[in-house]
Write a protein that holds these residues in place. Structure first.
Motif, PDB file in Angstrom:
ATOM      1  N   ARG A  20      23.860  61.016  -0.856  1.00  0.00           N
ATOM      2  CA  ARG A  20      23.502  59.833  -1.179  1.00  0.00           C
ATOM      3  C   ARG A  20      23.807  58.966   0.101  1.00  0.00           C
ATOM      4  O   ARG A  20      24.730  59.258   0.863  1.00  0.00           O
ATOM      5  N   VAL A  21      23.181  57.890   0.397  1.00  0.00           N
ATOM      6  CA  VAL A  21      23.460  56.816   1.493  1.00  0.00           C
ATOM      7  C   VAL A  21      24.522  55.969   1.002  1.00  0.00           C
ATOM      8  O   VAL A  21      24.133  54.961   0.053  1.00  0.00           O
ATOM      9  N   TYR A  22      25.726  56.188   1.314  1.00  0.00           N
ATOM     10  CA  TYR A  22      26.689  55.383   1.022  1.00  0.00           C
ATOM     11  C   TYR A  22      26.725  53.997   1.433  1.00  0.00           C
ATOM     12  O   TYR A  22      26.866  52.799   0.890  1.00  0.00           O
ATOM     13  N   MET A  23      26.339  53.597   2.729  1.00  0.00           N
ATOM     14  CA  MET A  23      26.369  52.559   3.482  1.00  0.00           C
ATOM     15  C   MET A  23      25.393  52.574   4.664  1.00  0.00           C
ATOM     16  O   MET A  23      25.122  53.752   5.339  1.00  0.00           O
ATOM     17  N   MET A  24      24.970  51.378   5.223  1.00  0.00           N
ATOM     18  CA  MET A  24      24.495  51.514   6.498  1.00  0.00           C
ATOM     19  C   MET A  24      25.507  50.683   7.499  1.00  0.00           C
ATOM     20  O   MET A  24      26.058  49.672   6.883  1.00  0.00           O
ATOM     21  N   GLY A  25      25.460  51.042   8.616  1.00  0.00           N
ATOM     22  CA  GLY A  25      26.464  50.586   9.658  1.00  0.00           C
ATOM     23  C   GLY A  25      26.386  50.992  10.845  1.00  0.00           C
ATOM     24  O   GLY A  25      25.747  51.948  11.295  1.00  0.00           O
ATOM     25  N   PHE A  26      27.203  50.961  11.871  1.00  0.00           N
ATOM     26  CA  PHE A  26      27.595  51.200  13.122  1.00  0.00           C
ATOM     27  C   PHE A  26      26.697  50.841  14.147  1.00  0.00           C
ATOM     28  O   PHE A  26      26.743  50.129  15.045  1.00  0.00           O
ATOM     29  N   LEU A  27      25.307  51.240  13.791  1.00  0.00           N
ATOM     30  CA  LEU A  27      24.050  50.968  14.413  1.00  0.00           C
ATOM     31  C   LEU A  27      23.051  50.400  13.656  1.00  0.00           C
ATOM     32  O   LEU A  27      23.006  50.896  12.430  1.00  0.00           O
ATOM     33  N   PRO A  28      22.233  49.595  13.758  1.00  0.00           N
ATOM     34  CA  PRO A  28      21.101  49.175  12.935  1.00  0.00           C
ATOM     35  C   PRO A  28      20.214  50.431  12.489  1.00  0.00           C
ATOM     36  O   PRO A  28      19.587  51.268  13.254  1.00  0.00           O
ATOM     37  N   GLY A  29      20.150  50.759  11.025  1.00  0.00           N
ATOM     38  CA  GLY A  29      19.408  51.799  10.709  1.00  0.00           C
ATOM     39  C   GLY A  29      20.180  53.095  10.488  1.00  0.00           C
ATOM     40  O   GLY A  29      19.842  54.107  10.275  1.00  0.00           O
ATOM     41  N   PHE A  30      21.650  53.015  11.128  1.00  0.00           N
ATOM     42  CA  PHE A  30      22.361  54.270  10.810  1.00  0.00           C
ATOM     43  C   PHE A  30      22.834  54.210   9.398  1.00  0.00           C
ATOM     44  O   PHE A  30      23.561  53.411   9.054  1.00  0.00           O
ATOM     45  N   ALA A  31      22.716  55.536   8.571  1.00  0.00           N
ATOM     46  CA  ALA A  31      22.876  55.929   7.301  1.00  0.00           C
ATOM     47  C   ALA A  31      24.198  56.507   7.294  1.00  0.00           C
ATOM     48  O   ALA A  31      23.980  57.991   7.705  1.00  0.00           O
ATOM     49  N   TYR A  32      25.206  56.193   6.566  1.00  0.00           N
ATOM     50  CA  TYR A  32      26.248  57.307   6.298  1.00  0.00           C
ATOM     51  C   TYR A  32      26.037  57.822   4.890  1.00  0.00           C
ATOM     52  O   TYR A  32      26.054  57.124   3.860  1.00  0.00           O
ATOM     53  N   MET A  33      25.851  59.263   5.085  1.00  0.00           N
ATOM     54  CA  MET A  33      25.524  59.784   3.826  1.00  0.00           C
ATOM     55  C   MET A  33      26.463  60.983   3.474  1.00  0.00           C
ATOM     56  O   MET A  33      27.351  61.669   4.352  1.00  0.00           O
ATOM     57  N   GLY A  34      26.700  61.338   2.237  1.00  0.00           N
ATOM     58  CA  GLY A  34      27.691  62.540   1.906  1.00  0.00           C
ATOM     59  C   GLY A  34      27.296  62.606   0.363  1.00  0.00           C
ATOM     60  O   GLY A  34      26.565  62.288  -0.248  1.00  0.00           O
ATOM     61  N   PRO A  35      28.284  63.688  -0.324  1.00  0.00           N
ATOM     62  CA  PRO A  35      29.157  64.167   0.513  1.00  0.00           C
ATOM     63  C   PRO A  35      28.857  65.448   1.205  1.00  0.00           C
ATOM     64  O   PRO A  35      27.906  66.101   1.048  1.00  0.00           O
ATOM     65  N   LEU A  36      29.547  65.913   2.183  1.00  0.00           N
ATOM     66  CA  LEU A  36      29.287  67.004   3.121  1.00  0.00           C
ATOM     67  C   LEU A  36      30.005  68.379   2.575  1.00  0.00           C
ATOM     68  O   LEU A  36      31.235  68.064   2.140  1.00  0.00           O
ATOM     69  N   ASP A  37      29.399  69.420   2.297  1.00  0.00           N
ATOM     70  CA  ASP A  37      29.824  70.616   2.077  1.00  0.00           C
ATOM     71  C   ASP A  37      31.034  70.762   2.790  1.00  0.00           C
ATOM     72  O   ASP A  37      31.356  70.716   4.009  1.00  0.00           O
ATOM     73  N   ALA A  38      32.323  71.424   2.159  1.00  0.00           N
ATOM     74  CA  ALA A  38      33.755  71.560   2.701  1.00  0.00           C
ATOM     75  C   ALA A  38      33.443  72.744   4.000  1.00  0.00           C
ATOM     76  O   ALA A  38      34.435  72.649   4.882  1.00  0.00           O
ATOM     77  N   ARG A  39      32.549  73.497   3.818  1.00  0.00           N
ATOM     78  CA  ARG A  39      32.541  74.756   4.882  1.00  0.00           C
ATOM     79  C   ARG A  39      32.013  74.236   6.127  1.00  0.00           C
ATOM     80  O   ARG A  39      32.345  74.853   6.779  1.00  0.00           O
ATOM     81  N   ILE A  40      31.520  73.001   6.228  1.00  0.00           N
ATOM     82  CA  ILE A  40      31.011  72.782   7.747  1.00  0.00           C
ATOM     83  C   ILE A  40      31.448  71.221   7.948  1.00  0.00           C
ATOM     84  O   ILE A  40      31.062  70.660   8.714  1.00  0.00           O
ATOM     85  N   ARG A  41      32.714  70.872   7.196  1.00  0.00           N
ATOM     86  CA  ARG A  41      33.424  69.647   7.689  1.00  0.00           C
ATOM     87  C   ARG A  41      34.289  69.920   8.784  1.00  0.00           C
ATOM     88  O   ARG A  41      35.074  70.719   9.015  1.00  0.00           O
ATOM     89  N   LEU A  42      34.064  69.060   9.921  1.00  0.00           N
ATOM     90  CA  LEU A  42      34.882  68.984  11.043  1.00  0.00           C
ATOM     91  C   LEU A  42      35.139  67.565  11.424  1.00  0.00           C
ATOM     92  O   LEU A  42      34.435  66.538  11.183  1.00  0.00           O
ATOM     93  N   PRO A  43      36.109  67.368  12.039  1.00  0.00           N
ATOM     94  CA  PRO A  43      36.778  65.971  12.612  1.00  0.00           C
ATOM     95  C   PRO A  43      35.901  65.566  13.916  1.00  0.00           C
ATOM     96  O   PRO A  43      35.035  66.199  14.442  1.00  0.00           O
ATOM     97  N   ARG A  44      35.633  64.385  13.813  1.00  0.00           N
ATOM     98  CA  ARG A  44      35.029  63.729  15.051  1.00  0.00           C
ATOM     99  C   ARG A  44      35.318  64.238  16.503  1.00  0.00           C
ATOM    100  O   ARG A  44      36.451  64.774  16.550  1.00  0.00           O
ATOM    101  N   LYS A  45      34.327  64.179  17.442  1.00  0.00           N
ATOM    102  CA  LYS A  45      34.650  64.604  18.542  1.00  0.00           C
ATOM    103  C   LYS A  45      35.735  63.888  19.357  1.00  0.00           C
ATOM    104  O   LYS A  45      35.869  62.551  18.988  1.00  0.00           O
ATOM    105  N   SER A  46      36.686  64.397  20.233  1.00  0.00           N
ATOM    106  CA  SER A  46      37.631  63.637  20.916  1.00  0.00           C
ATOM    107  C   SER A  46      37.150  62.823  21.894  1.00  0.00           C
ATOM    108  O   SER A  46      37.515  61.711  22.140  1.00  0.00           O
ATOM    109  N   LYS A  47      35.829  63.155  22.468  1.00  0.00           N
ATOM    110  CA  LYS A  47      34.995  62.557  23.561  1.00  0.00           C
ATOM    111  C   LYS A  47      33.502  62.315  23.076  1.00  0.00           C
ATOM    112  O   LYS A  47      32.608  63.055  23.105  1.00  0.00           O
ATOM    113  N   PRO A  48      33.186  60.978  22.874  1.00  0.00           N
ATOM    114  CA  PRO A  48      31.948  60.569  22.533  1.00  0.00           C
ATOM    115  C   PRO A  48      31.150  61.030  23.727  1.00  0.00           C
ATOM    116  O   PRO A  48      31.376  61.231  24.622  1.00  0.00           O
TER     117      PRO A  48
END
Length: 234
Positions: free
Chosen positions: A137-165
């Motif tokens: 499901r596309v929950y919302m758009m944001g961060f960048l124009p056209g960036f879609a936040y989607m979910g939910p992600l399967d728990a088996r492949i969930r990882l925290p954000r990188k420490s360095k972009p």
């Protein structure tokens, strides 16, 4: 989603010319559907002075023309919103689109694919199968124009954000925490990239710049490197 329960919410001012309707403080489909139901109602029957509706995970921002909110306009708008939310139920009224997005899952296109495999203890093939199986499901758009936040992600492949972009190329498919997303153009990114789509998902010159929108249902379809190259040339 079915049901006839009233939609409990909190309405507060948002700056001088906006109101924020909050249905909760979680990322889940039920709350997000409430947001889109209210957005649909206000699209079909806009309040006087409305100039923009901005949906998020569990809230909807309603912005008004400053000329309307001058004086008691904000109070009037808040009263009208309260009346509307009392008439809504949890039964879905907002239409959603089903969109298939081709993805080339390979280390050359998803530079973090091998690292994700190592971190999760899964094979690359398992990561690909798990990520491409659900309808997101596309929950919302944001961060960048056209960036879609989607979910939910399967728990088996969930990882925290990188420490360095790091800089991410356009079309990159990435994951972080409970979500997955697509970078519409090259930009710094802190999510783990596991593939890339040849589709162009944002075009500033188009009548509708964003290919995706809040409420869409998205399915990722694995394609080969050859198919990826051919689609890029089309």
């Amino acid at each position: 989603m079915g049901g006839t329960e009233p939609m409990a919410c909190k309405i507060s001012t948002l700056g001088e010319n906006g109101l924020l309707v909050q249905f909760g403080n979680e990322v889940n489909e039920t709350l997000n559907e409430k947001v889109h139901n209210l957005q649909q109602l206000l699209t079909d029957h806009p309040l006087p002075g409305t100039i923009d509706l901005v949906p998020a995970y569990s809230s909807l921002a309603v912005y008004f023309d400053p000329a309307y909110t001058a004086g008691s306009g904000t109070d009037t708008a808040m009263d009208e919103l309260e009346k509307l939310t009392r008439t809504l139920t949890t039964e879905s009224i907002a239409a959603s689109r089903f969109i298939t997005i081709p993805v080339c899952y390979e280390p050359a296109q998803g530079t973090d694919l091998l690292a994700v495999s190592h971190a999760t203890g899964l094979t690359v093939e398992e990561v690909i199968a798990i990520h491409s199986a659900p309808v997101y499901r596309v929950y919302m758009m944001g961060f960048l124009p056209g960036f879609a936040y989607m979910g939910p992600l399967d728990a088996r492949i969930r990882l925290p954000r990188k420490s360095k972009p790091a800089r991410v190329p356009a079309g990159s498919i990435a994951i972080a925490a409970n979500q997955t997303g697509i970078y519409p153009f090259s930009s710094p990114g802190g999510w783990h990239t596991i593939g890339r789509t040849p589709l162009r998902l944002f075009d500033a010159d188009a009548e509708t710049p964003c290919s995706l929108r809040s409420g869409d249902q998205v399915k990722f379809e694995p394609i080969s490197p050859e198919e990826y190259k051919n689609m890029l040339q089309q």
